[in-house]
Design a protein around this motif. Structure first.
Motif, PDB file in Angstrom:
ATOM      1  N   TYR A   5       0.839  -1.188   0.000  1.00  0.00           N
ATOM      2  CA  TYR A   5       0.000   0.000   0.000  1.00  0.00           C
ATOM      3  C   TYR A   5       0.880   1.246   0.000  1.00  0.00           C
ATOM      4  N   GLY A   7       1.080   5.040   1.530  1.00  0.00           N
ATOM      5  CA  GLY A   7       0.513   5.864   2.595  1.00  0.00           C
ATOM      6  C   GLY A   7       1.032   7.283   2.470  1.00  0.00           C
ATOM      7  N   ASP A   9       0.762  11.103   4.457  1.00  0.00           N
ATOM      8  CA  ASP A   9       0.299  11.963   5.550  1.00  0.00           C
ATOM      9  C   ASP A   9       0.535  13.406   5.142  1.00  0.00           C
ATOM     10  N   GLY A 118      -6.733   8.301  10.489  1.00  0.00           N
ATOM     11  CA  GLY A 118      -5.467   7.712  10.075  1.00  0.00           C
ATOM     12  C   GLY A 118      -4.654   7.232  11.259  1.00  0.00           C
ATOM     13  N   VAL A 292       1.862   7.445   8.278  1.00  0.00           N
ATOM     14  CA  VAL A 292       1.739   6.835   6.954  1.00  0.00           C
ATOM     15  C   VAL A 292       1.198   5.410   7.059  1.00  0.00           C
ATOM     16  N   ALA A 295      -2.417   6.028   7.181  1.00  0.00           N
ATOM     17  CA  ALA A 295      -2.947   6.411   5.871  1.00  0.00           C
ATOM     18  C   ALA A 295      -3.161   5.174   5.002  1.00  0.00           C
ATOM     19  N   ALA A 296      -2.195   4.237   5.039  1.00  0.00           N
ATOM     20  CA  ALA A 296      -2.382   2.977   4.320  1.00  0.00           C
ATOM     21  C   ALA A 296      -3.575   2.211   4.881  1.00  0.00           C
TER      22      ALA A 296
END
Length: 309
Positions: A5, A7, A9, A118, A292, A295-296
């Motif tokens: 993935y 990610g 931020d 997130g 991050v 985020a993923a």
């Protein structure tokens, strides 16, 4: 084949991009300064796409191998439209179709959500909490909250991030930007705690806390009793509504005073078994890349939800 993935931020001062595997491990990441304005957002999106492609190449794969890209940003955000609507810390980024443009540049599905969601998804991925009901409360400049319920993020009307940091915990205090007095954020955030201490002659909350711990400062005892009650009220309000079995405390102030907040929560809720379920309380990770990972996680949870439809 290993799940991968992207990610991202998005912050007011910097943007972090990362390549994340399905277990929440960061394989690589990069950071660059945020640029304000319409030109800034366009150039930033191009740079995000370029960095993710370079990270994939360094890992021996192509960006097309990603299951997708998740973005977390300080709100307001509109996940349905895929836009960041935050003129406060990201001026000039409002209304820009960041999700659609990043998807066009990379060929990957992309999804956007609030950075509080997130941060929560970072904990869910990192600690494998997919089968738990999790409430996160971050005590920092403000108070952020997010809820994960065994497979899905809680959103008002399925779309909006609920501003649970503005539940009312007292009948006094300064007027908050939300238009009310006595809300959780205006009284219990790190900013509020430092302001309260300074207004009473202490050099910030750290000095007040130290004076209270000695047990010999009557003023500190009075102030801390009020502060503890307000923190307890805010946590209680959220715990009885969402009934999580995992409470995660984050934010700079929350991590610094985690032991205090844990003790307040456990003492206040210990005899309320008719109102809350048995729960564990933990401190959020702060390894520098959790944003991050989260985020993923945003992308992962959106894909799960869409597969169910």
């Amino acid at each position: 084949m290993r799940e991968l993935y992207g990610g991202v931020d998005v912050g007011g001062t910097k943007i972090m991009t990362g390549l994340i595997d399905g277990e929440g491990k960061v394989l690589s990441y990069d950071v660059f300064p945020t640029e304000a304005g319409a030109d800034g957002v366009r150039e930033s999106v191009k740079r995000i796409a370029r960095q993710l492609a370079e990270q994939c190449a360094a890992a021996g794969t192509d960006i097309s191998a990603l299951r997708g890209i998740g973005l977390g940003s300080a709100g307001p955000v509109d996940p349905a439209l895929g836009t960041i609507e935050n003129p406060y810390t990201l001026p000039g980024w409002e209304h820009y179709p960041i999700v659609a443009e990043l998807s066009r540049l990379t060929g990957c599905p992309c999804r956007l959500d609030n950075d509080a969601n997130g941060m929560l998804m970072g904990e869910v991925m990192r600690r494998n909490l997919w089968n738990r009901n999790v409430l996160m409360i971050t005590f920092g400049t403000g108070i952020g909250t997010a809820v994960f319920r065994k497979g899905g993020l809680y959103r008002a009307n399925g779309r909006y991030h609920p501003e649970m940091g503005h539940v009312i915990v007292a009948d006094d205090g300064p007027e908050c930007y939300c238009g009310h007095r006595g809300c959780f954020e205006s009284l219990c955030s790190g900013t509020a705690m430092n302001r309260m201490a300074a207004e009473n002659g202490y050099d910030g909350f750290a000095e007040l806390y130290t004076a209270w711990k000695t047990g010999a400062d009557a003023k500190a005892e009075k102030l801390m009793r009020k502060a503890r009650r307000r923190i307890a009220n805010g946590i209680y309000d959220l715990m009885i509504v969402f009934k999580p079995d995992e409470l995660v405390i984050g934010g700079g102030f929350g991590r610094a005073y985690f032991d205090l907040i844990r003790e307040i929560a456990e003492n206040d809720l210990k005899d309320l078994t008719d109102f809350v379920v048995p729960f564990e309380i933990s401190c959020a990770d702060d390894n520098g890349t959790s944003a991050v990972i989260g985020a993923a996680g945003i992308l992962k949870i959106y894909l799960r939800e869409e597969e169910k439809c």
